[in-house]
Design a protein around this motif. Structure first.
Motif, mmCIF file in Angstrom:
data_model
loop_
_atom_site.group_PDB
_atom_site.id
_atom_site.type_symbol
_atom_site.label_atom_id
_atom_site.label_comp_id
_atom_site.label_asym_id
_atom_site.label_seq_id
_atom_site.Cartn_x
_atom_site.Cartn_y
_atom_site.Cartn_z
ATOM 1 N N ARG A 1 0.832 -1.200 0.000
ATOM 2 C CA ARG A 1 0.000 0.000 0.000
ATOM 3 C C ARG A 1 0.871 1.257 0.000
ATOM 4 O O ARG A 1 0.585 2.234 -0.691
ATOM 5 N N LEU A 2 1.960 1.209 0.784
ATOM 6 C CA LEU A 2 2.848 2.374 0.827
ATOM 7 C C LEU A 2 3.506 2.604 -0.533
ATOM 8 O O LEU A 2 3.619 3.736 -1.004
ATOM 9 N N ARG A 3 3.940 1.501 -1.179
ATOM 10 C CA ARG A 3 4.562 1.654 -2.499
ATOM 11 C C ARG A 3 3.552 2.156 -3.528
ATOM 12 O O ARG A 3 3.891 2.983 -4.385
ATOM 13 N N ALA A 4 2.292 1.637 -3.463
ATOM 14 C CA ALA A 4 1.275 2.091 -4.407
ATOM 15 C C ALA A 4 0.966 3.569 -4.226
ATOM 16 O O ALA A 4 0.594 4.264 -5.180
ATOM 17 N N GLN A 5 1.116 4.085 -3.007
ATOM 18 C CA GLN A 5 0.855 5.505 -2.746
ATOM 19 C C GLN A 5 2.074 6.368 -3.053
ATOM 20 O O GLN A 5 2.022 7.586 -2.915
ATOM 21 N N GLY A 6 3.180 5.709 -3.467
ATOM 22 C CA GLY A 6 4.392 6.466 -3.808
ATOM 23 C C GLY A 6 5.173 6.930 -2.598
ATOM 24 O O GLY A 6 5.924 7.909 -2.685
ATOM 25 N N ILE A 7 5.020 6.225 -1.477
ATOM 26 C CA ILE A 7 5.698 6.632 -0.242
ATOM 27 C C ILE A 7 7.019 5.876 -0.135
ATOM 28 O O ILE A 7 7.056 4.652 -0.257
ATOM 29 N N ALA A 8 8.102 6.591 0.076
ATOM 30 C CA ALA A 8 9.404 5.981 0.325
ATOM 31 C C ALA A 8 9.436 5.470 1.755
ATOM 32 O O ALA A 8 9.212 6.230 2.696
ATOM 33 N N PHE A 9 9.695 4.174 1.929
ATOM 34 C CA PHE A 9 9.637 3.528 3.244
ATOM 35 C C PHE A 9 11.040 3.027 3.593
ATOM 36 O O PHE A 9 11.529 2.064 3.008
ATOM 37 N N ASP A 10 11.690 3.715 4.551
ATOM 38 C CA ASP A 10 13.050 3.359 4.965
ATOM 39 C C ASP A 10 12.984 2.562 6.275
ATOM 40 O O ASP A 10 12.356 3.007 7.239
ATOM 41 N N ILE A 11 13.640 1.397 6.297
ATOM 42 C CA ILE A 11 13.666 0.547 7.490
ATOM 43 C C ILE A 11 15.119 0.361 7.926
ATOM 44 O O ILE A 11 15.961 -0.057 7.125
ATOM 45 N N VAL A 12 15.392 0.672 9.194
ATOM 46 C CA VAL A 12 16.737 0.490 9.749
ATOM 47 C C VAL A 12 16.582 -0.309 11.050
ATOM 48 O O VAL A 12 15.885 0.124 11.972
ATOM 49 N N ILE A 13 17.223 -1.484 11.108
ATOM 50 C CA ILE A 13 17.201 -2.328 12.312
ATOM 51 C C ILE A 13 18.654 -2.508 12.748
ATOM 52 O O ILE A 13 19.422 -3.214 12.093
ATOM 53 N N ASN B 1 -1.777 5.428 9.851
ATOM 54 C CA ASN B 1 -1.991 6.830 10.200
ATOM 55 C C ASN B 1 -1.007 7.727 9.446
ATOM 56 O O ASN B 1 -1.375 8.806 8.943
ATOM 57 N N ALA B 2 0.252 7.274 9.358
ATOM 58 C CA ALA B 2 1.251 8.067 8.636
ATOM 59 C C ALA B 2 0.898 8.153 7.161
ATOM 60 O O ALA B 2 1.009 9.211 6.527
ATOM 61 N N ALA B 3 0.460 7.019 6.534
ATOM 62 C CA ALA B 3 0.096 7.021 5.122
ATOM 63 C C ALA B 3 -1.091 7.948 4.866
ATOM 64 O O ALA B 3 -1.124 8.669 3.861
ATOM 65 N N ASP B 4 -2.084 7.941 5.760
ATOM 66 C CA ASP B 4 -3.231 8.849 5.606
ATOM 67 C C ASP B 4 -2.784 10.310 5.702
ATOM 68 O O ASP B 4 -3.289 11.177 4.965
ATOM 69 N N ALA B 5 -1.846 10.592 6.613
ATOM 70 C CA ALA B 5 -1.391 11.967 6.784
ATOM 71 C C ALA B 5 -0.563 12.446 5.598
ATOM 72 O O ALA B 5 -0.458 13.659 5.363
ATOM 73 N N LEU B 6 0.048 11.528 4.812
ATOM 74 C CA LEU B 6 0.930 11.904 3.701
ATOM 75 C C LEU B 6 0.192 12.075 2.388
ATOM 76 O O LEU B 6 0.847 12.360 1.366
ATOM 77 N N GLN B 7 -1.105 11.918 2.367
ATOM 78 C CA GLN B 7 -1.839 12.117 1.122
ATOM 79 C C GLN B 7 -1.760 13.583 0.693
ATOM 80 O O GLN B 7 -2.080 14.491 1.452
ATOM 81 N N GLY B 8 -1.334 13.796 -0.551
ATOM 82 C CA GLY B 8 -1.180 15.164 -1.062
ATOM 83 C C GLY B 8 0.146 15.806 -0.726
ATOM 84 O O GLY B 8 0.367 16.971 -1.069
ATOM 85 N N VAL B 9 1.069 15.086 -0.049
ATOM 86 C CA VAL B 9 2.383 15.635 0.308
ATOM 87 C C VAL B 9 3.386 15.303 -0.794
ATOM 88 O O VAL B 9 3.416 14.168 -1.291
ATOM 89 N N ASP B 10 4.199 16.277 -1.187
ATOM 90 C CA ASP B 10 5.238 16.036 -2.189
ATOM 91 C C ASP B 10 6.359 15.200 -1.583
ATOM 92 O O ASP B 10 6.772 15.421 -0.438
#
Length: 602
Positions: free
Chosen positions: A475-487, A511-520
Motif C-alpha cells: 500500500r505504501l509503495r502504491a501511494q508512492g511513499i518511500a519507506f526506509d527501514i533500519v534495524i 496513520n502516517a500514510a493517511d497523513a501523507l496524502q497530497g504531500v510532495d
C-alpha cells in the motif's frame, strides 16, 4: 404351577403366628420407611433448590456486574471530553447544541438510555434526547441525590424512576472539574430491560432490592417498587423528597419466611421459594434469587414414591410368599415383572426431569459462551478494521508472484519439450521461492487476523517488522511513499505478542500514510535501536499532529480525521501498556509526526 385347590391345602399348614408377625413387621417397616422418606424428600428438595438458587444468583449477579462495569467507565471518559468542558465553561447555546448531537451519537453507540450534562446550578444544558418530547434539556435536577452527591464527592449512583421519562434506571453521575473548580456533572442513565429479560428466561424469580428493601429490578414486572416489609414514615418521606420512585405506593409484598422457606402470596395464590442472596456493587443493594421449591419437591417426592413403592412391593411379595408357598416361583416372577415395570416408569420420570435440568445447564453454558465471544470480538475489532484497509495491497502483493509462477511454469514446459532440463530445473527453483513468498504473505495475514492472541513472550523485532511490511508495504509503495527501514540489531528480542505488536505498527503506518496524502515526496522512516529498553521510531514528513490534539492524543474518541472514531491510538497505547512498555509522541527528524514504541528486552 400348583392349582388353586393345592394352594388351599397348603395354607392350613402355615404357622399363622409367624404370618401375623410378618404382616405386623411389614406394616411397621412401611410406616417407618414412609416417615423417613418423607423427611428425606423434604430435606433433599431444600438442598437441591438452595443449590440451584445459589448457582442462579452467582450467574445473574455476574451478568449485572458486567453491565455495570461497562457503563461505569463511560462517565469517567466523558469528563475528559473537550466539548463537555467547553459547554460547561462557556455556557454558550451553540456549544450546548453541538454537544447535544455528540451525546446523541454516543448514546446510540453505547446503548445507554440517556447521556446528559448538568450545570453547577442543577440545570441540564445538553442531553442525548434533546430532540425528544421528553428531552432533559432545561430540567432542574438540584433535588436529585445523584447530582448533589457528585458535586460533593466527585461521583454518585442512584437507581430511581425518571421524573421526565417515567422509566426506571440507574443514574451514574460524575463531576467535571477544571483547575480544581467544579463546572457541573455528567450523567449516564442505564436501563436494564434486556438484562431483566435474560433473567426471566430462568424458572427462578430474580430481583434487586435497595437499602429500604424496595424491589428496583426484577424479572417479575408486577413486583417492581414493592417492598419485602413495611417502610417507615421517615423512609417514605425521604423517598418522596428525592422523587426516586415517583408516585409508586411501595406496597409490601405478602411474604412470610419460616424454616428457610419464603412464601409469597400474589394475585390470589401463594408460591413457596428457596432464597439465595448475592451482594452486588450497586450502593446498598442485594440481588435475590427466589427458586420455586415445588419443582424440587416434586422430583424428590417422585423419587421417594418410587422407593416406597419398591419397599411396598417387596414387603407384599414376602407376605404373599408366606401365603402362597406352593406358588412361590410364579409369584416371585410376577413380582419381579411388576417391579421392573414400575421402576422403569418411575425411572423415566427421573430421566425426563434430568433432561430438563440438562437443557437448563446447556442454555446457561450457551449464555456464558456468547458472553465470552462478545468480549473476544471487542478485542479483535481493531485488527479486523486494519485488515479491511490492507487487503487490496496484500492481494496485489500475492498476484505478482502468482503471475511470475505461471510464466516460469510455461517456460519450464517449453524447456522440457526442447530437452533442456537444466533450464527447467532453474525455473522450478524460482517457482519454489515465489511459492514460499506467497505462503509467507498469506501466513502473515492469517496470523494477523487470529482471534485469540498468544501469551506474551520473546518476539524478534526483525520478524515483527518484516511481517508488518508484508501486510502494508505494498500500500505504501502504491501511494508512492518511500519507506526506509533500519534495524540496528536484527537478533534483538522484546517481551510482547507478535500479532498485537504488528497491530500497533500497522496502525501507526496507516496513520502516517493517511497523513501523507497530497504531500510532495512522501517519506516514512522506521528505525529500531537500543538494547534495554528497545526503541522503535516511526516518523514521517507530513503535516504533523495538530496542537489542539496534543494534550489528549491517546484519549478515546479524540481524532483529527472527520471520518475517524479516535480509537486507534488509544488501543495501541493500551496494547503497549500490556507489554510493560509505552507509546509516546516524539519530534520527527523528517519534519512531520513521530511516534516511539518503548519495549522491554526479552
Amino acid at each position: 404351577m400348583a392349582s388353586q385347590p393345592d394352594s388351599h391345602r397348603i395354607l392350613p399348614r402355615l404357622d399363622r403366628r409367624r404370618l401375623l408377625f410378618a404382616s405386623i413387621a411389614g406394616a411397621l417397616i412401611l410406616l417407618v420407611a414412609a416417615l423417613g422418606l418423607s423427611q428425606w424428600a423434604a430435606g433433599h428438595a431444600r438442598t437441591r433448590a438452595d443449590a440451584d438458587a445459589r448457582q442462579n444468583a452467582r450467574a445473574h449477579a455476574s451478568l449485572l456486574e458486567s453491565e455495570l462495569q461497562k457503563f461505569r467507565l463511560l462517565p469517567r471518559v466523558l469528563t475528559e471530553f473537550p466539548d463537555v468542558r467547553l459547554a460547561l465553561a462557556d455556557k454558550s447555546a451553540a456549544a450546548s447544541r453541538r454537544l447535544d448531537r455528540e451525546l446523541e451519537q454516543l448514546a446510540r453507540r453505547t446503548d445507554a438510555a440517556v447521556i446528559y450534562v448538568i450545570g453547577a446550578d442543577g440545570t441540564t444544558i445538553a442531553a442525548s434526547n434533546w430532540q425528544a418530547q421528553t428531552s432533559f434539556v432545561g430540567q432542574d435536577y438540584r433535588f436529585r441525590p445523584y447530582f448533589r452527591g457528585a458535586m460533593q464527592r466527585g461521583e454518585a449512583e442512584l437507581f430511581a424512576l425518571g421524573t421526565v421519562s417515567g422509566r426506571p434506571g440507574l443514574f451514574l453521575a460524575r463531576r467535571v472539574d477544571v483547575g480544581g473548580r467544579p463546572l457541573g456533572v455528567i450523567v449516564v442513565k442505564v436501563e436494564f430491560d434486556k438484562l431483566e429479560a435474560k433473567w426471566a428466561d430462568s424458572p427462578a424469580t430474580t430481583l434487586v432490592t435497595d437499602d429500604a428493601g424496595i424491589v428496583i429490578m426484577t424479572s417479575e414486572p408486577a413486583w417492581r417498587f414493592r417492598s419485602f416489609g413495611p417502610i417507615s414514615p421517615a423512609t417514605q418521606q425521604r423517598l418522596r423528597g428525592t422523587r426516586s420512585y415517583g408516585e409508586a405506593t411501595l406496597a409490601p409484598l405478602s411474604a412470610r419466611q419460616a424454616d428457610g422457606d419464603l412464601r409469597i402470596a400474589d394475585r390470589g395464590s401463594a408460591t413457596l421459594y428457596r432464597q439465595a442472596v448475592q451482594r452486588v456493587s450497586l450502593p446498598d443493594s442485594r440481588l435475590h434469587v427466589l427458586q420455586p421449591a415445588q419443582l424440587a419437591r416434586d422430583g424428590a417426592n417422585a423419587t421417594a414414591r418410587v422407593i416406597f413403592l419398591v419397599l411396598l412391593i417387596l414387603v407384599g411379595a414376602a407376605i404373599l410368599a408366606l401365603l402362597r408357598l406352593v406358588e412361590r416361583q410364579a409369584l416371585r416372577q410376577a413380582a419381579h415383572v411388576a417391579l421392573e415395570r414400575e421402576v422403569a416408569a418411575r425411572t423415566q420420570d427421573l430421566r425426563d426431569a434430568n433432561a430438563e435440568l440438562q437443557q437448563a445447564a446447556e442454555r446457561q453454558a450457551e449464555t456464558d459462551r456468547r458472553f465470552r465471544e462478545a468480549r473476544e470480538e471487542l478485542a479483535q475489532a481493531s485488527r479486523l478494521g486494519s485488515i479491511g484497509q490492507i487487503t487490496a495491497g496484500v492481494a496485489h502483493e500475492i498476484n505478482q508472484p502468482i503471475a511470475a509462477i505461471r510464466t516460469f511454469a510455461e517456460n519450464s514446459l517449453r524447456y522440457l519439450d526442447r530437452e533442456q532440463p537444466a533450464k527447467a530445473r532453474g525455473n522450478l527453483g524460482t517457482i519454489v521461492e515465489l511459492t514460499a513468498r506467497v505462503g509467507a504473505i498469506t501466513n502473515e495475514l492469517r496470523n494477523f487476523a487470529r482471534r485469540k492472541p498468544t501469551p506474551l513472550g520473546p518476539v524478534t523485532v526483525q520478524s515483527a517488522i518484516e511481517g508488518t511490511n508484508l501486510l502494508i508495504g505494498d500500500r505504501l509503495r502504491a501511494q508512492g511513499i518511500a519507506f526506509d527501514i533500519v534495524i540496528e540489531d536484527p537478533a534483538r528480542t522484546v517481551h510482547a505478542d507478535r500479532v498485537r505488536l504488528e497491530q500497533v505498527l500497522v496502525n501507526l503506518l496507516q496513520n502516517a500514510a493517511d497523513a501523507l496524502q497530497g504531500v510532495d515526496a512522501p517519506r516514512i522512516a522506521l528505525r529500531a535501536h537500543g538494547a534495554d529498553p528497545v526503541l522503535i521510531d516511526i516518523c514521517d514528513n507530513g503535516p504533523g499532529v495538530a496542537a489542539d490534539l496534543l494534550p489528549q492524543l491517546f484519549t478515546p474518541f479524540v481524532t483529527g480525521r472527520p471520518d475517524g472514531l479516535g480509537l486507534g491510538l488509544a488501543i495501541a497505547s493500551d496494547i503497549m501498556g500490556e507489554f510493560g512498555g509505552a507509546l509516546t509522541l516524539i519530534p520527527s527528524p523528517l519534519g512531520g509526526a513521530g511516534f516511539r514504541l518503548t519495549l522491554r528486552s526479552a
